[in-house]
Design an enzyme around this catalytic site. Structure first.
Site, short mmCIF file in Angstrom:
data_model
loop_
_atom_site.label_atom_id
_atom_site.label_comp_id
_atom_site.label_asym_id
_atom_site.label_seq_id
_atom_site.Cartn_x
_atom_site.Cartn_y
_atom_site.Cartn_z
CG HIS A 285 -48.02 3.26 50.25
ND1 HIS A 285 -47.48 4.05 51.13
CD2 HIS A 285 -48.30 1.73 50.92
CE1 HIS A 285 -48.62 3.28 52.54
NE2 HIS A 285 -48.98 2.22 51.54
CG MET B 272 -47.36 -5.53 57.25
SD MET B 272 -48.67 -6.02 56.29
CE MET B 272 -49.95 -4.94 55.75
CG MET C 223 -49.66 -0.80 59.38
SD MET C 223 -49.74 -2.03 58.05
CE MET C 223 -48.92 -1.43 56.72
CG ASP D 117 -48.42 -0.94 53.10
OD1 ASP D 117 -48.79 -0.33 53.29
OD2 ASP D 117 -48.43 -1.46 51.67
CG ASP E 152 -52.61 1.89 53.21
OD1 ASP E 152 -52.95 1.42 52.25
OD2 ASP E 152 -51.55 1.88 53.80
CB SER F 72 -49.98 -0.73 48.48
OG SER F 72 -49.30 -1.87 49.02
CG MET G 28 -54.44 3.32 57.97
SD MET G 28 -53.71 2.89 57.29
CE MET G 28 -54.24 1.06 56.32
CG HIS H 117 -48.35 2.40 56.20
ND1 HIS H 117 -49.63 1.33 55.75
CD2 HIS H 117 -49.32 2.89 57.30
CE1 HIS H 117 -50.62 1.60 56.32
NE2 HIS H 117 -50.06 1.57 57.68
C1 DX5 Z 1 -53.14 -2.85 54.34
C2 DX5 Z 1 -51.77 -1.79 53.10
C3 DX5 Z 1 -52.37 -0.89 51.96
C4 DX5 Z 1 -52.88 -1.97 51.36
C5 DX5 Z 1 -53.78 -1.48 50.73
O1 DX5 Z 1 -52.79 -2.97 55.31
O2 DX5 Z 1 -51.33 -0.39 54.82
O3 DX5 Z 1 -50.91 -0.60 51.52
O4 DX5 Z 1 -51.11 -2.71 50.64
O5 DX5 Z 1 -53.75 -2.60 50.08
P1 DX5 Z 1 -55.46 -2.51 48.63
O6 DX5 Z 1 -55.38 -1.43 47.65
O7 DX5 Z 1 -55.22 -3.78 47.74
O8 DX5 Z 1 -56.72 -2.31 50.09
ZN ZN Z 2 -50.27 0.65 53.56
#
Ligand code: DX5
Ligand code: ZN
Length: 231
Positions: free
Chosen positions: A37, A41, A72, A39, A176, A12, A141, A70
Site C-alpha cells: 500500500h 499525499m 490523498m 500512500d 485503512d 503501508s 477510512m 491510495h
Molecule cells: C493514513 C494512511 C494510512 C496509514 C496507516 O492517512 O492512508 O495508510 O499509513 O497507518 P497506521 O496503520 O499506522 O494507522
Molecule cells: Zn492509505
C-alpha cells in the site's frame, strides 16, 4: 473461480524506512504481505506530503505482489495517467476530492487499473452506493487520512452497509488506519477483506530483522481471519 474474499494484508510503506524503500518492500513481501500500500499525499487534500509518480514508478520493480496506490490528493484526474505509467495495480481516489468521482473511476479503469473509491470517516456509506458498479474496491477510512499511527475510529456500521450493498459483486472492501490485531477482527467481521496496516506491521522490525514484520503480519491476519469466520 469465485471472488477472493480471504484476508489480504496490505502494509503501508508510510511506516517504512524512507531511505530504503526497495529493501523494505522486498522484506514485507518475503514476510507474507499480500499487497503493498502506497500512500500518496499532496499537502492540500491532507496536511502531509509524500510521493509523486516518479517515486511510485521507482517502487514498482520491487513489488512482486500488487501495488495498491491510495491517492490523498485533489484534484485527481490530471494524475491518473501518470500513476498508470508508474505501474499502479489499484488506484484509489477519495470521493471528497472532487465533484466528478464517476469520471475519475471511469478514467482509472480506462487507464488499465482497478478503481478504488475511498470514504473519509465523516462521509456516510451512502456516498459509495451509487458508485459500486464503477468500483473494484471501496476503502473505508478508519482514521482521518494524513498520518500513520493514529487511533482507530469504529466504522463497522458503515462497512456493514457497504458490504450488504455489494452482495456478490466482485468488489473489495478495504480499511485503512489504526488496524492491528485488536481492531482487525472487528472490521473483518463487518465485511472488510483488505486490511492496510502501517505501524502495526513495521513496529519492532527492520530490513535487518525482518522476521518481526512476518510475526506482525501473521498476527493481524490470524485475528482478522478469526473475525471473518464469526461473520
Ligand atoms: C493514513 C494512511 C494510512 C496509514 C496507516 O492517512 O492512508 O495508510 O499509513 O497507518 P497506521 O496503520 O499506522 O494507522
Ligand atoms: Zn492509505
Amino acid at each position: 473461480m469465485s471472488f477472493d474474499r480471504s484476508i489480504k494484508i496490505a502494509p503501508s510503506i508510510l511506516s517504512a524506512d524512507f531511505a530504503n524503500f526497495g529493501q523494505e518492500i522486498r522484506a514485507i513481501e518475503a514476510q507474507g504481505a499480500d499487497w503493498v500500500h502506497v500512500d500518496v499525499m499532496d499537502g492540500h487534500f491532507v496536511p502531509n506530503l509524500t510521493f509523486g509518480p516518479p517515486a511510485v514508478k521507482a517502487f514498482r520493480p520491487h513489488v512482486k505482489t500488487v501495488m495498491d496506490v491510495h491517492l490523498m490528493i485533489a484534484p485527481v484526474d490530471p494524475y491518473i495517467e501518470a500513476y498508470a505509467e508508474a505501474g499502479a495495480d489499484f488506484l484509489t481516489a477519495h470521493v471528497e476530492a472532487g465533484p466528478h468521482i464517476h469520471r475519475t473511476l471511469q478514467a482509472t479503469r480506462a487507464a488499465g487499473m482497478k478503481a478504488g473509491v475511498a470514504l473519509n470517516p465523516g462521509t456516510p456509506a451512502e456516498a459509495a452506493l451509487p458508485l459500486l458498479d464503477l468500483a473494484d474496491m471501496v476503502l473505508v477510512m478508519t482514521v482521518n487520512p494524513g498520518f500513520g499511527g493514529q487511533k482507530f475510529l469504529d466504522m463497522t456500521a458503515k462497512i456493514r452497509t457497504i458490504r450488504a450493498a455489494i452482495g456478490d459483486r466482485p468488489i473489495h472492501i478495504q480499511v485503512d488506519g489504526g488496524i492491528d490485531p485488536v481492531t482487525a477482527p472487528l472490521v473483518a467481521e463487518a465485511g472488510a477483506d483488505s486490511l492496510v496496516a502501517g505501524s502495526a506491521v513495521f513496529r519492532g522490525g527492520s530490513v535487518d530483522n525482518p522476521g518481526v514484520y512476518g510475526e506482525n503480519i501473521a498476527a493481524i491476519r490470524a485475528a482478522a481471519t478469526a473475525g471473518q469466520k464469526t461473520a
